[in-house]
Design an enzyme around this catalytic site. Structure first.
Site, PDB file in Angstrom:
ATOM      1  N   ASP A 166      22.840  55.226  37.740  1.00 52.60           N
ATOM      2  CA  ASP A 166      21.577  55.960  37.955  1.00 52.60           C
ATOM      3  C   ASP A 166      20.464  55.561  37.000  1.00 52.60           C
ATOM      4  O   ASP A 166      19.317  55.938  37.191  1.00 52.60           O
ATOM      5  CB  ASP A 166      21.808  57.472  37.792  1.00 52.60           C
ATOM      6  CG  ASP A 166      22.653  58.047  38.920  1.00 52.60           C
ATOM      7  OD1 ASP A 166      22.642  57.457  40.009  1.00 52.60           O
ATOM      8  OD2 ASP A 166      23.316  59.071  38.705  1.00 52.60           O
ATOM      9  N   GLN A 659      20.253  26.708  44.329  1.00 53.91           N
ATOM     10  CA  GLN A 659      19.781  27.586  43.250  1.00 53.91           C
ATOM     11  C   GLN A 659      18.329  28.026  43.457  1.00 53.91           C
ATOM     12  O   GLN A 659      17.882  28.995  42.857  1.00 53.91           O
ATOM     13  CB  GLN A 659      19.918  26.881  41.897  1.00 53.91           C
ATOM     14  CG  GLN A 659      21.358  26.625  41.504  1.00 53.91           C
ATOM     15  CD  GLN A 659      21.466  25.542  40.433  1.00 53.91           C
ATOM     16  OE1 GLN A 659      21.349  25.823  39.248  1.00 53.91           O
ATOM     17  NE2 GLN A 659      21.702  24.314  40.835  1.00 53.91           N
TER      18      GLN A 659
END
Length: 779
Positions: A166, A659
């Site tokens: 959270d 990438q």
């Protein structure tokens, strides 16, 4: 800050015993923290114990508290959750339970505890520490321990690490698990968007966050959601009408889908819950839109940890052991946390107290306590709701945005933010296609608010980008700027963008057209731009490398006695190789910044040969593409193959342009959005400052800036001043912060090394930040 390096070799763990436990809700990255605590503890010659099942295991004792070895934590780095278990424990809340826990620890000589959990777990740990001496005296009175044990184990040291998806703990920018939870949410949102678009649907997504709306807010920012509900910011009276108008307007603009994100703890201004079902029913009844609800639930806690969480947890784990080694009876229990990209120590109870207050009464002060939260909220509001044209200011300024250099995931999010903030500020926005080359050819067009809708989650560069520098096109670019009356430039790109701004700046003497405010936002997978610790795109590339390494390690585990040599991108900058090695648990990483010779290569082969004698019969070696012109990937592969003959075999893998591809990570979307929004606000400010007699004239160094993240802050720096910090031959900054983490990777791979801990050991206090500080502070 100049300082004499301080090395941790002076700190010895001999004779000390460290217990590590995970408690409360699980979070991805906890295993990386456990691994770092165990390996760092063993490295400094301390005994390290697993405490299984959190505080319950501490109370139950027996086989729940076990001494562990280096190999005990092998192969857990990439595993989600916690391998040592976590359980709620009612008995630890009683003095009797804590008395039994103290007895079990004393029996094993454990007086150092590393607790990984949320605010409840850390509050319990602090109470345990405060009661410790009294508990020992009680045990002595009962005859369970002798007086010598009371003296020998008189003090309990505690260090906390916050593991919570959270991100609801005060004093830290990011808690372990938050970034991975955002990855899960964004993966789901991206998948839902395609089906929603097919059927012109509205989706209501419910995400975790009973008291804290961080996940909901950042995921809304990262996917460009139409509306978000969070506990800290209850919507105003009449929100139902406002939301329905907004959804209708978006459909009218030919947008085929709507996304609404609801935090599970969302409330209205009367403190009544706003549920996902309530929102769905409202949309169906008022607008008749085909609407679906998706509740993500525990999916957010699951899956493999992101590269960010692995590196964060590894850094925190090592820092926690250092804090325990340095602790004295007078030292308060502390939490190791992250501020910007700096590891800091904060008094545990100051953090907990602020979280307790926030949950009960301080909703209004929430943004003061969490520096980045307010910034996220303001940016979301700025980018998601377009004001009617009549309400927008009219500045008559034209601002151009272009991408320069190689593509980087997150560039499109940055362009979207720049365009929408620019329009909100009253400017006319122009998009330049194909970088400086396209600029010279007149490939420039006005771009509207709706044109950039849905760009946040797109990889690559929609505008197109080229590495071409402006020097040979100066006259043509000046013509285009004059023709289109361009009053300011925002350049989003890598090292070429930096060089391009230097060239445009130098050409101001000859061309007045370049005497306008110019700002650069760093975006490159190589993370090699001077003036910024992070670049847009580097996090996505790092996750690609980490995911690939996980699969390769799995392959190596199956075949046994195999070593993989993996080549990463980055030019001469070793960021991807070094951080990828740390995130993937590699045995070595070869980079240009740290020169190596044949002796080091030989030492690495011998190290892997020794490793093959253990139960961990695999190896992973990363090599930056330009680390050495002679020790190529082929050379290292052949050397390892020859020297390891009969002990292990070798394979090589060049990751290449994968990438640069893929959807941007939540971090890159968020970072790109916020840094670009801030850059556009700077442009507006400079335009006002440099407007004289009906025209813009800006020819000072501070009117050509790079906006970068330095340590804990976003800072505008004149590009001319950054020249002294730049190695132009190798296209890298002369000093790079991440090199300090290099010994960390070596320690966790069982190499003897020196580790500068000069920045460690500073206990800071939790500061309450004003909104102004929040603007300039954390992102």
């Amino acid at each position: 800050m100049d300082h004499q390096p301080k090395f941790f070799e002076n700190l010895s763990g001999t004779g000390k015993a460290i217990g590590v436990l995970t408690s409360g809700g699980d979070a991805q990255g906890m295993n990386a923290a456990v691994r770092a605590v165990v390996r760092m503890g063993i490295y400094v010659k301390a005994k390290v114990y697993f405490v299984y099942e959190g505080y319950q295991g501490m109370v139950d004792g027996g086989d729940n508290i076990v001494e562990v070895s280096w190999e005990s934590v092998s192969s857990i780095l990439q595993v989600g959750g916690t391998v040592i278990g976590s359980a709620r424990c009612k008995s630890f809340r009683t003095r009797g339970g804590r008395l039994q826990a103290a007895y079990n620890l004393v029996q094993r000589g454990i007086t150092n505890l590393c607790v990984i959990g949320g605010d409840g777990s850390l509050t319990g740990a602090n109470l345990f520490r405060e009661e410790w001496s009294g508990l020992l005296e009680e045990l002595a009175q009962k005859g369970q321990i002798d007086e010598e044990a009371v003296k020998k184990y008189a003090y309990l040291n505690i260090v906390g690490m916050v593991g919570s998806i959270d991100n609801d703990f005060c004093g830290t920018d990011m808690t372990i698990g938050t970034d991975s939870a955002l990855h899960r949410i964004i993966e789901v949102v991206d998948a839902i968007m395609t089906t929603a678009q097919s059927h012109q649907r509205t989706f209501v997504l419910e995400v975790m966050g009973r008291h804290c709306g961080y996940l909901a807010l950042v995921s809304a920012l990262a996917c460009g959601a139409d509306w978000v509900f969070i506990p800290e910011y209850p919507p105003e009276e009449g929100w139902e009408d406002s939301m329905c108008v907004k959804l209708s307007e978006n459909r009218a603009r030919k947008k085929r889908l709507n996304i609404i994100i609801v935090a599970e703890g969302a409330i209205d201004c009367h403190n009544k819950p706003i549920t996902s079902e309530k929102v769905k029913d409202l949309v169906v009844q008022r607008l008749g839109f085909d609407t679906r609800v998706t509740i993500l639930g525990h999916v957010q806690r699951g899956g493999t940890p992101s590269a960010f969480d692995r590196i964060l947890a590894s850094r925190m784990g090592v820092e926690a052991v250092l804090a325990l080694l340095e602790a004295t009876p007078a030292t308060p229990a502390c939490v190791v946390s992250l501020s910007g990209n700096q590891a800091v120590r904060l008094p545990l109870m100051e953090c907990v107290q602020m979280v307790i207050e926030k949950v009960t009464v301080l909703f209004i002060l929430f943004t003061y306590l969490f520096r980045s939260f307010e910034n996220n909220l303001n940016t979301y509001k700025l980018l998601s709701h377009k004001k009617p044209d009549a309400e927008l200011p009219m500045t008559n300024f034209n601002v151009a945005v272009l991408n320069v250099g190689a593509p980087a995931a997150g560039m499109n999010a940055a362009v979207r933010a720049a365009v929408r903030v620019g329009i909100t500020e009253g400017h006319k926005m122009f998009a330049v296609i194909d970088g400086f080359e396209g600029f010279a050819r007149g490939k420039i067009k006005e771009i509207s608010w709706g044109d950039v809708g849905g760009w946040t989650g797109q990889g690559g560069s929609i505008l197109g980008t080229k590495r071409t520098l402006p020097a040979k096109y100066l006259e043509k670019i000046a013509d285009q700027m004059r023709t289109n009356n361009i009053n300011a430039l925002m350049v989003i790109g890598g090292f070429e963008a930096y060089l391009g701004l230097l060239e445009l700046s130098a050409a101001r003497e000859k061309y007045d057209e370049f005497c306008v405010p110019m700002v650069m936002v760093p975006a490159t997978v190589s993370n090699n731009v001077p003036g910024s610790d992070f670049s847009i795109g580097a996090d996505t590339a790092l996750n690609t490398i980490t995911d690939t390494c996980d699969r390769i390690k799995q392959s190596a585990s199956g075949t046994k006695r195999r070593v993989f040599i993996i080549e990463t991108m980055g030019g001469y900058c070793g960021y991807l190789a070094n951080m990828g090695a740390l995130a993937a648990g590699a045995d070595a990483a070869y980079i240009f910044e740290e020169q190596f010779d044949i002796r080091e290569l030989q030492a690495n082969v011998e190290h892997l040969t020794e490793k093959m004698k253990t139960s961990i019969q695999r190896g992973l070696v990363l090599r930056n593409e330009n680390c050495n012109e002679n020790y190529t990937t082929d050379f290292i592969y052949q050397l390892y193959s020859e020297e390891g003959k009969g002990v292990f075999d070798c394979r090589k893998n060049v990751l290449g342009h994968m990438q640069q591809g893929g959807a941007p990570s939540p971090f890159d979307r968020n970072f790109g959005t916020k840094i670009s929004a801030k850059a556009m606000q700077w442009i507006s400010k400079k335009l006002k400052e440099t407007y004289r007699k009906g025209k813009i004239f800006a020819n000072t160094d501070d009117s050509v800036c790079l906006l970068g993240m330095r340590r804990r802050n976003l800072v505008f720096q004149p590009v001319a001043e950054l020249k002294t910090e730049t190695d132009f031959v190798h296209r890298i900054p002369k000093e790079q912060w991440w090199l300090k983490l290099r010994p960390l990777m070596k320690i966790l791979a069982k190499y003897k090394t020196s580790y500068d801990v000069s920045d460690s050991g500073q206990l800071e206090h939790v500061a309450m930040h004003s909104p102004k500080e929040a603007e300039t502070g954390a992102i």
